[in-house]
Design a protein around this motif. Structure first.
Motif, mmCIF file in Angstrom:
data_model
loop_
_atom_site.group_PDB
_atom_site.id
_atom_site.type_symbol
_atom_site.label_atom_id
_atom_site.label_comp_id
_atom_site.label_asym_id
_atom_site.label_seq_id
_atom_site.Cartn_x
_atom_site.Cartn_y
_atom_site.Cartn_z
ATOM 1 N N VAL A 1 -47.589 19.074 -36.130
ATOM 2 C CA VAL A 1 -48.229 18.484 -35.568
ATOM 3 C C VAL A 1 -48.363 17.410 -36.065
ATOM 4 O O VAL A 1 -47.888 16.727 -37.059
ATOM 5 C CB VAL A 1 -49.331 19.494 -35.984
ATOM 6 C CG1 VAL A 1 -49.996 18.757 -37.032
ATOM 7 C CG2 VAL A 1 -51.276 18.173 -35.291
ATOM 8 N N PHE A 2 -48.655 15.917 -34.338
ATOM 9 C CA PHE A 2 -48.768 14.529 -35.445
ATOM 10 C C PHE A 2 -49.520 13.962 -34.381
ATOM 11 O O PHE A 2 -50.322 14.499 -33.769
ATOM 12 C CB PHE A 2 -47.817 13.656 -35.193
ATOM 13 C CG PHE A 2 -47.356 13.485 -33.535
ATOM 14 C CD1 PHE A 2 -47.600 12.591 -33.128
ATOM 15 C CD2 PHE A 2 -45.977 14.203 -33.322
ATOM 16 C CE1 PHE A 2 -47.361 11.775 -31.828
ATOM 17 C CE2 PHE A 2 -46.272 13.844 -31.891
ATOM 18 C CZ PHE A 2 -46.259 13.152 -31.260
ATOM 19 N N VAL A 3 -50.636 12.937 -35.018
ATOM 20 C CA VAL A 3 -52.208 12.608 -34.181
ATOM 21 C C VAL A 3 -51.174 11.526 -33.087
ATOM 22 O O VAL A 3 -50.825 10.257 -34.047
ATOM 23 C CB VAL A 3 -52.927 12.453 -35.659
ATOM 24 C CG1 VAL A 3 -54.252 11.340 -34.557
ATOM 25 C CG2 VAL A 3 -53.065 13.959 -35.673
ATOM 26 N N LYS A 4 -51.399 10.821 -32.233
ATOM 27 C CA LYS A 4 -50.809 10.160 -31.452
ATOM 28 C C LYS A 4 -53.257 9.407 -31.499
ATOM 29 O O LYS A 4 -54.033 9.715 -30.782
ATOM 30 C CB LYS A 4 -50.892 10.056 -30.118
ATOM 31 C CG LYS A 4 -49.762 9.191 -29.785
ATOM 32 C CD LYS A 4 -49.133 9.888 -28.158
ATOM 33 C CE LYS A 4 -48.986 10.938 -27.724
ATOM 34 N NZ LYS A 4 -48.883 10.801 -27.198
ATOM 35 N N LEU A 5 -52.848 7.880 -31.749
ATOM 36 C CA LEU A 5 -54.212 6.782 -32.231
ATOM 37 C C LEU A 5 -53.502 5.667 -30.607
ATOM 38 O O LEU A 5 -53.340 4.799 -31.050
ATOM 39 C CB LEU A 5 -54.605 6.305 -33.556
ATOM 40 C CG LEU A 5 -55.300 6.671 -34.186
ATOM 41 C CD1 LEU A 5 -55.714 6.081 -34.775
ATOM 42 C CD2 LEU A 5 -56.860 6.890 -33.195
ATOM 43 N N VAL A 6 -54.570 5.704 -29.424
ATOM 44 C CA VAL A 6 -54.210 5.115 -28.565
ATOM 45 C C VAL A 6 -55.492 3.986 -28.583
ATOM 46 O O VAL A 6 -56.582 4.203 -29.262
ATOM 47 C CB VAL A 6 -53.528 5.343 -26.716
ATOM 48 C CG1 VAL A 6 -54.168 4.346 -25.888
ATOM 49 C CG2 VAL A 6 -52.888 7.070 -26.839
ATOM 50 N N VAL A 7 -54.623 2.522 -28.235
ATOM 51 C CA VAL A 7 -55.230 1.166 -29.630
ATOM 52 C C VAL A 7 -55.558 0.347 -28.575
ATOM 53 O O VAL A 7 -53.746 0.770 -28.165
ATOM 54 C CB VAL A 7 -55.239 0.425 -30.987
ATOM 55 C CG1 VAL A 7 -55.507 2.179 -31.616
ATOM 56 C CG2 VAL A 7 -53.679 0.454 -31.416
ATOM 57 N N ASP A 8 -56.271 -0.648 -28.338
ATOM 58 C CA ASP A 8 -55.738 -2.243 -27.558
ATOM 59 C C ASP A 8 -56.267 -3.240 -29.120
ATOM 60 O O ASP A 8 -57.040 -3.049 -29.967
ATOM 61 C CB ASP A 8 -55.962 -1.954 -25.915
ATOM 62 C CG ASP A 8 -57.333 -1.861 -26.324
ATOM 63 O OD1 ASP A 8 -58.407 -1.995 -27.210
ATOM 64 O OD2 ASP A 8 -57.665 -1.861 -24.657
ATOM 65 N N GLU A 9 -55.764 -4.066 -27.958
ATOM 66 C CA GLU A 9 -56.976 -5.750 -28.709
ATOM 67 C C GLU A 9 -58.432 -5.289 -29.222
ATOM 68 O O GLU A 9 -58.246 -5.629 -30.352
ATOM 69 C CB GLU A 9 -56.101 -7.283 -27.562
ATOM 70 C CG GLU A 9 -56.062 -8.117 -28.529
ATOM 71 C CD GLU A 9 -54.659 -8.465 -28.870
ATOM 72 O OE1 GLU A 9 -54.022 -7.645 -29.571
ATOM 73 O OE2 GLU A 9 -54.278 -8.869 -28.235
ATOM 74 N N ASP A 10 -59.321 -4.907 -28.681
ATOM 75 C CA ASP A 10 -60.494 -4.783 -28.783
ATOM 76 C C ASP A 10 -60.983 -3.461 -29.166
ATOM 77 O O ASP A 10 -62.156 -3.609 -29.738
ATOM 78 C CB ASP A 10 -60.984 -4.535 -27.005
ATOM 79 C CG ASP A 10 -60.605 -5.780 -26.306
ATOM 80 O OD1 ASP A 10 -60.667 -7.116 -27.613
ATOM 81 O OD2 ASP A 10 -60.061 -5.657 -25.707
#
Ligand SMILES: C[S@@+](CC[C@H](N)C(=O)[O-])C[C@H]1O[C@@H](n2cnc3c(N)ncnc32)[C@H](O)[C@@H]1O
Ligand SMILES: Nc1nc2[nH]cc(C(=O)O)c2c(=O)[nH]1
Ligand code: SF4
Ligand SMILES: [Mg+2]
Length: 246
Positions: free
Chosen positions: A170-179
């Motif tokens: 398993v791996f975790v994905k964190l979707v991030v942006d500038e804010d």
């Protein structure tokens, strides 16, 4: 009892563009429908009348199959894409875990890839995961930052989900942006660390124009912070969008 059916968006062969298996050849099975409404979502929400099926791997020529489909119909179309040359079969969507009864019948029919079944999931339906867990080999799980996705928090669901998933690759994905809010990123890190030393991929939001909205200084700062607590932390944008692939 009648066999379950499911609405599919598309069945195709492509190059995994996200996460730690980026670059691997996969067959993608995209289910319609989702339990969340992430503001950045790049996948249409409507349930199509037809499923697009790529008749030859990499051909980009599609035939239309009437929805919904049975597990046997889907398995046949996947077999035609030559599983033997593929790393795995990616179950994605929408949210594939909304279709667990279907998956319980489908997955045993899917044979011949090198690494088996790869589940791409929003990580919010632990009870559904539990039902199919023995049939899944790899789990790519999102932890949704509520402010970035503009949805209600799912921390409890994510924690229960990750505890179940940690016995798998398993791996975790964190979707991030500038804010993205620092306190939400810290909370996601706390959650991961409380469950285990699980690989983390920080994935910048891609805009509809195909650009990422994350300054390199911000990405590198968050990676440093996460690397103080976890062994494997990578920053990987969605590469298939640069390749112009599906
Ligand atoms: C379309 S979702 C389907 C699987 C599942 N519903 C989920 O959210 O993980 C597949 C992956 O694409 C990511 N994603 C969707 N839209 C994106 C965007 N505009 N930029 C970056 N990642 C995106 C999701 O966060 C998820 O990791
Ligand atoms: N090439 C490619 N890689 C992907 N990785 C995750 C995807 C998804 O939508 O789940 C995806 C996708 O849609 N295409
Ligand atoms: S959970 Fe996945 S498919 Fe559903 S809206 Fe969010 S990104 Fe899109
Ligand atoms: Mg996608």
């Amino acid at each position: 009892m009648s066999s379950p059916v499911a609405p599919l968006v598309e069945i195709f062969s492509s190059i995994q563009g996200e996460g730690i298996w980026v670059g691997c050849r996969q067959i993608f099975l995209r289910f319609a429908g989702c339990n969340l409404t992430c503001s950045y979502c790049d996948t249409p929400r409507d349930i199509p009348r037809h499923c697009r099926w790529e008749a030859r791997p990499g051909s980009r020529e599609f035939l239309l199959l009437p929805n919904p489909l049975t597990p046997q119909e889907v398995a046949l179309k996947i077999r035609k894409l030559n599983p033997a040359i593929h790393h795995s079969i990616s179950l994605t969507g929408g949210e594939p875990l909304l279709h667990t009864s279907f998956l319980l019948e489908l997955i045993p029919l899917l044979k011949g890839t090198r690494q088996g079944i790869y589940l791409e999931t929003n990580g919010t339906l632990p009870d559904n995961l539990e039902r199919i867990l023995p049939l899944v080999d790899i789990i790519a799980m999102d932890i949704k930052l509520p402010g970035t996705a503009n949805i209600n928090p799912c921390w409890q669901e994510h924690r229960a989900f990750l505890k179940l998933a940690r016995g798998k690759h398993v791996f975790v994905k964190l979707v991030v942006d500038e804010d993205s809010k620092p306190e939400e990123i810290e909370r996601a890190l706390d959650l991961i660390c409380s469950v285990g030393d699980i690989p983390l991929v920080i994935q910048p939001v891609t805009t509809p124009e195909g650009k990422t909205r994350l300054k390199p200084e911000i990405a590198i700062t968050w990676q440093s912070r996460a690397l103080e607590r976890l062994t494997d932390v990578r920053v990987i944008p969605q590469t298939h969008k640069f390749l112009g692939h599906l």
